[in-house]
Scaffold this active site. Structure first.
Site, PDB file in Angstrom:
ATOM      1  N   HIS A  80      54.889  -8.004 -17.088  1.00  0.00           N
ATOM      2  CA  HIS A  80      55.036  -6.807 -17.905  1.00  0.00           C
ATOM      3  C   HIS A  80      56.304  -6.842 -18.742  1.00  0.00           C
ATOM      4  CE1 HIS A  80      52.018  -4.080 -15.594  1.00  0.00           C
ATOM      5  NE2 HIS A  80      51.516  -5.251 -15.898  1.00  0.00           N
ATOM      6  N   GLY A  86      59.644  -8.442 -25.180  1.00  0.00           N
ATOM      7  CA  GLY A  86      59.868  -9.872 -24.965  1.00  0.00           C
ATOM      8  C   GLY A  86      60.667 -10.023 -23.692  1.00  0.00           C
ATOM      9  N   ASP A  88      63.450 -10.033 -22.679  1.00  0.00           N
ATOM     10  CA  ASP A  88      64.844  -9.717 -22.976  1.00  0.00           C
ATOM     11  C   ASP A  88      65.357  -8.610 -22.058  1.00  0.00           C
ATOM     12  OD1 ASP A  88      63.698  -7.410 -23.889  1.00  0.00           O
ATOM     13  OD2 ASP A  88      64.453  -7.557 -25.933  1.00  0.00           O
ATOM     14  N   SER A  90      64.717  -5.664 -21.716  1.00  0.00           N
ATOM     15  CA  SER A  90      64.894  -4.296 -22.212  1.00  0.00           C
ATOM     16  C   SER A  90      64.015  -3.308 -21.437  1.00  0.00           C
ATOM     17  CB  SER A  90      64.609  -4.211 -23.713  1.00  0.00           C
ATOM     18  OG  SER A  90      63.318  -4.675 -24.007  1.00  0.00           O
ATOM     19  N   PRO A 175      47.522  -6.022 -21.406  1.00  0.00           N
ATOM     20  CA  PRO A 175      46.087  -5.747 -21.351  1.00  0.00           C
ATOM     21  C   PRO A 175      45.761  -4.816 -20.182  1.00  0.00           C
ATOM     22  CG  PRO A 175      46.526  -8.114 -21.178  1.00  0.00           C
ATOM     23  CD  PRO A 175      47.838  -7.416 -21.129  1.00  0.00           C
ATOM     24  N   HIS A 205      46.968 -13.557  -9.626  1.00  0.00           N
ATOM     25  CA  HIS A 205      46.262 -12.594  -8.773  1.00  0.00           C
ATOM     26  C   HIS A 205      45.869 -13.198  -7.427  1.00  0.00           C
ATOM     27  CE1 HIS A 205      44.957  -9.435 -12.043  1.00  0.00           C
ATOM     28  NE2 HIS A 205      46.244  -9.676 -12.039  1.00  0.00           N
ATOM     29  N   ASP A 248      42.367 -11.790  -3.884  1.00  0.00           N
ATOM     30  CA  ASP A 248      41.755 -13.024  -3.378  1.00  0.00           C
ATOM     31  C   ASP A 248      41.409 -12.754  -1.915  1.00  0.00           C
ATOM     32  OD1 ASP A 248      41.202 -15.445  -2.188  1.00  0.00           O
ATOM     33  OD2 ASP A 248      43.047 -16.450  -2.830  1.00  0.00           O
ATOM     34  N   ASP A 256      47.238 -20.223  -4.286  1.00  0.00           N
ATOM     35  CA  ASP A 256      46.358 -21.396  -4.440  1.00  0.00           C
ATOM     36  C   ASP A 256      45.284 -21.101  -5.488  1.00  0.00           C
ATOM     37  OD1 ASP A 256      44.687 -19.597  -3.209  1.00  0.00           O
ATOM     38  OD2 ASP A 256      44.488 -20.714  -1.344  1.00  0.00           O
TER      39      ASP A 256
HETATM   40  C1  HEM Z   1      44.577 -10.610 -18.206  1.00  0.00           C
HETATM   41  C2  HEM Z   1      45.318  -9.578 -18.082  1.00  0.00           C
HETATM   42  C3  HEM Z   1      45.631  -8.861 -16.790  1.00  0.00           C
HETATM   43  C4  HEM Z   1      45.121  -7.677 -16.388  1.00  0.00           C
HETATM   44  C5  HEM Z   1      44.119  -6.797 -17.130  1.00  0.00           C
HETATM   45  C6  HEM Z   1      45.694  -7.384 -15.089  1.00  0.00           C
HETATM   46  C7  HEM Z   1      45.411  -6.248 -14.349  1.00  0.00           C
HETATM   47  C8  HEM Z   1      45.830  -6.028 -13.072  1.00  0.00           C
HETATM   48  C9  HEM Z   1      45.415  -4.919 -12.241  1.00  0.00           C
HETATM   49  C10 HEM Z   1      44.461  -3.820 -12.659  1.00  0.00           C
HETATM   50  C11 HEM Z   1      46.015  -5.041 -11.044  1.00  0.00           C
HETATM   51  C12 HEM Z   1      45.905  -4.099  -9.854  1.00  0.00           C
HETATM   52  C13 HEM Z   1      47.057  -3.124  -9.906  1.00  0.00           C
HETATM   53  C14 HEM Z   1      46.908  -1.907  -9.029  1.00  0.00           C
HETATM   54  O1  HEM Z   1      45.838  -1.612  -8.542  1.00  0.00           O
HETATM   55  O2  HEM Z   1      47.951  -1.226  -8.867  1.00  0.00           O
HETATM   56  C15 HEM Z   1      46.852  -6.221 -11.116  1.00  0.00           C
HETATM   57  C16 HEM Z   1      47.658  -6.676 -10.110  1.00  0.00           C
HETATM   58  C17 HEM Z   1      48.507  -7.744 -10.226  1.00  0.00           C
HETATM   59  N1  HEM Z   1      48.703  -8.523 -11.362  1.00  0.00           N
HETATM   60 FE1  HEM Z   1      47.583  -8.497 -13.005  1.00  0.00          FE
HETATM   61  N2  HEM Z   1      46.549  -8.387 -14.744  1.00  0.00           N
HETATM   62  C18 HEM Z   1      46.538  -9.310 -15.754  1.00  0.00           C
HETATM   63  C19 HEM Z   1      47.296 -10.456 -15.816  1.00  0.00           C
HETATM   64  C20 HEM Z   1      48.298 -10.759 -14.908  1.00  0.00           C
HETATM   65  C21 HEM Z   1      49.287 -11.803 -15.106  1.00  0.00           C
HETATM   66  C22 HEM Z   1      49.380 -12.691 -16.336  1.00  0.00           C
HETATM   67  C23 HEM Z   1      50.097 -11.780 -14.009  1.00  0.00           C
HETATM   68  C24 HEM Z   1      51.309 -12.626 -13.688  1.00  0.00           C
HETATM   69  C25 HEM Z   1      51.596 -13.780 -14.186  1.00  0.00           C
HETATM   70  C26 HEM Z   1      49.600 -10.747 -13.135  1.00  0.00           C
HETATM   71  C27 HEM Z   1      50.111 -10.450 -11.897  1.00  0.00           C
HETATM   72  C28 HEM Z   1      49.623  -9.480 -11.061  1.00  0.00           C
HETATM   73  C29 HEM Z   1      50.057  -9.315  -9.685  1.00  0.00           C
HETATM   74  C30 HEM Z   1      51.071 -10.204  -8.979  1.00  0.00           C
HETATM   75  C31 HEM Z   1      49.359  -8.218  -9.175  1.00  0.00           C
HETATM   76  C32 HEM Z   1      49.473  -7.628  -7.759  1.00  0.00           C
HETATM   77  C33 HEM Z   1      50.723  -6.845  -7.543  1.00  0.00           C
HETATM   78  C34 HEM Z   1      50.719  -5.439  -8.023  1.00  0.00           C
HETATM   79  O3  HEM Z   1      49.652  -4.805  -8.068  1.00  0.00           O
HETATM   80  O4  HEM Z   1      51.797  -4.931  -8.327  1.00  0.00           O
HETATM   81  N3  HEM Z   1      48.525 -10.142 -13.716  1.00  0.00           N
HETATM   82  N4  HEM Z   1      46.716  -6.799 -12.362  1.00  0.00           N
HETATM   83  C1  NAG Z   2      38.217 -20.302   1.600  1.00  0.00           C
HETATM   84  O1  NAG Z   2      39.227 -21.228   1.232  1.00  0.00           O
HETATM   85  C2  NAG Z   2      39.122 -22.511   1.829  1.00  0.00           C
HETATM   86  C3  NAG Z   2      40.275 -23.359   1.337  1.00  0.00           C
HETATM   87  O2  NAG Z   2      41.482 -22.690   1.441  1.00  0.00           O
HETATM   88  C4  NAG Z   2      37.809 -23.144   1.450  1.00  0.00           C
HETATM   89  O3  NAG Z   2      37.701 -24.409   2.076  1.00  0.00           O
HETATM   90  C5  NAG Z   2      36.655 -22.250   1.831  1.00  0.00           C
HETATM   91  O4  NAG Z   2      35.451 -22.788   1.338  1.00  0.00           O
HETATM   92  C6  NAG Z   2      36.847 -20.858   1.238  1.00  0.00           C
HETATM   93  N1  NAG Z   2      35.805 -19.972   1.757  1.00  0.00           N
HETATM   94  C7  NAG Z   2      35.146 -19.111   1.005  1.00  0.00           C
HETATM   95  C8  NAG Z   2      34.125 -18.287   1.702  1.00  0.00           C
HETATM   96  O5  NAG Z   2      35.332 -18.964  -0.168  1.00  0.00           O
END
Ligand code: HEM
Ligand code: NAG
Ligand code: NAG
Ligand code: NAG
Ligand code: NAG
Ligand code: NAG
Length: 329
Positions: A80, A86, A88, A90, A175, A205, A248, A256
């Site tokens: 964010h 940017g 920076d 801010s 986004p 994510h 995940d 991973d």
């Molecule tokens: C493609 C654009 C993206 C969208 C629309 C998006 C949207 C979201 C949404 C909706 C959540 C759940 C937040 C909640 O329920 O409070 C989330 C969580 C998260 N996003 Fe994204 N995200 C995007 C890209 C990214 C990127 C580029 C990163 C980091 C490099 C990132 C890192 C995370 C992380 C670490 C979480 C979990 C932690 C948290 O909820 O504070 N996301 N994101």
């Molecule tokens: C869960 O992740 C493991 C590897 O970390 C993979 O071998 C396995 O197939 C995955 N299982 C499912 C249900 O996605």
């Protein structure tokens, strides 16, 4: 007499010399600055603050041990920050009267991230006052967090300076989960990032989470969700309140490539994420990362470094914040 004349002569020449010197001095900076400081550098603080990486690693480790979910808070905040004006810093400036800052645009969970930045900044200011920017203090810890979660290690180029201008909400271009993939891509493109980089960074994510409120609507009727997975989420979200849901669902706390495999198996938690596996533009990358975890890690590191380059201030632009929440007085 001669001496007097000489002295008089010297006295009249001196200001000219001084001026010449000043002009060459200015020229030196005007000409050399763009070259000397045109890029971020790995080890920018090698001589000015050699302890910076050590301090950051210690604070990160301590915070991670207390509660490892700060990893994701920080990682998301970093995204964010860079997608606002940017990288920076801010965004970190608290809102000031009459102007709504980016700070208000970020969710409440970010608060802990801010507190950790304050903690790191306080340590660093004691050792190297006014040398290390807040913008770098966002990039450096993110790397350690990724490593602690099992992700790739990488070198973080530093040398960013802090921004003087607070971004308004309109300037942020983050986004939304309701935006289409093509809108999300427009946002990434506007920051100079590619489709592949977008899909790669979404891989963050892999350690992320959301809450049932964002998922429930999908659960009643969504054909793009594998049925047994749907049942699992229905169970999770039948509990009181607004339970947390890991994005995940296979390896929730491990950095991973499983997230992509989950999309591939129609086990994406958020509707917009699941679209990445079916969209004609993005599905090839999802497929590639599903098959090849090594490739994901490599591309992720590159994309992070790229993201950390967005709108950076260098050389003598901006300033070095003493406190990451308020402008220096
Ligand atoms: C493609 C654009 C993206 C969208 C629309 C998006 C949207 C979201 C949404 C909706 C959540 C759940 C937040 C909640 O329920 O409070 C989330 C969580 C998260 N996003 Fe994204 N995200 C995007 C890209 C990214 C990127 C580029 C990163 C980091 C490099 C990132 C890192 C995370 C992380 C670490 C979480 C979990 C932690 C948290 O909820 O504070 N996301 N994101
Ligand atoms: C869960 O992740 C493991 C590897 O970390 C993979 O071998 C396995 O197939 C995955 N299982 C499912 C249900 O996605
Ligand atoms: C700082 O030190 C590291 C490790 O010794 C080195 O790789 C890097 O190039 C140095 N950077 C600068 C800007 O001196
Ligand atoms: C860790 O932080 C998360 C998110 O802020 C919170 O939901 C959880 O309860 C915390 N865990 C502990 C053990 O404090
Ligand atoms: C953030 O927290 C405040 C008070 O704790 C609450 O009023 C506000 O609705 C929360 N905002 C979000 C986006 O959750
Ligand atoms: C279920 O979703 C599909 C599209 O995803 C929609 O066409 C259909 O009308 C929805 N049905 C109900 C009962 O909401």
């Amino acid at each position: 007499m001669v001496i007097h004349i000489n002295i008089a002569h010297k006295a009249t020449r001196e200001p000219q010399l001084k001026m010449k010197f000043t002009i060459s001095f200015l020229l030196f900076f005007l000409v050399l600055t763009p070259f000397a400081f045109s890029d971020l550098n790995v080890g920018f603080y090698n001589s000015s603050c050699p302890k910076v990486e050590y301090i950051v690693s210690q604070v990160v480790q301590t915070n991670f041990n207390i509660n490892n979910s700060i990893t994701v808070t920080f990682l998301r905040m970093h995204f964010h920050v860079c997608f606002a004006r940017g990288c920076d810093a801010s965004i970190l400036i608290d809102s000031m009267t009459g102007k709504e800052s980016e700070n208000d645009a970020t969710p409440n969970e970010s608060v802990r991230g801010y507190e950790m930045i304050d903690e790191i900044k306080n340590f660093i200011e004691k050792v190297c006052p006014s040398m290390v920017s807040c913008a770098d203090i966002i990039s450096l810890p993110t790397r350690y967090f990724i490593v602690l979660a099992g992700g790739p290690n990488y070198k973080v180029p530093t040398g960013r300076r802090d921004g003087i201008i607070i971004s308004t909400l309109e300037e942020t271009n983050i986004p939304s989960p309701r935006s289409s993939i093509s809108d999300a891509l427009k946002s990434f493109n506007s920051k100079g990032m590619t489709m592949e980089e977008m899909v790669t960074l979404l891989g963050a994510h892999t350690v992320g989470f959301t809450y049932c409120n964002l998922v429930r609507k999908r659960l009643s009727n969504d054909s793009s969700m594998e049925p047994s997975f749907g049942n699992k989420l229905v169970g999770l979200c039948s509990m009181q309140g607004d339970p947390k849901v890991f994005l995940d669902q296979n390896t929730s706390l491990v950095f991973d490539n499983q997230l992509y495999n989950q999309f591939f198996l129609e086990r994406g938690v958020l509707a917009f994420e699941q679209q990445f596996a079916s969209d004609s533009v993005t599905k090839e990358v999802v497929m590639r990362f599903t098959r090849n975890g090594e490739s994901f890690m490599e591309r992720f590191v590159d994309a992070m470094v790229e993201m950390e380059n967005i709108g950076v201030l260098l050389g003598n632009e901006g300033y070095i914040g003493k406190n990451c929440r308020v402008f220096n007085s």
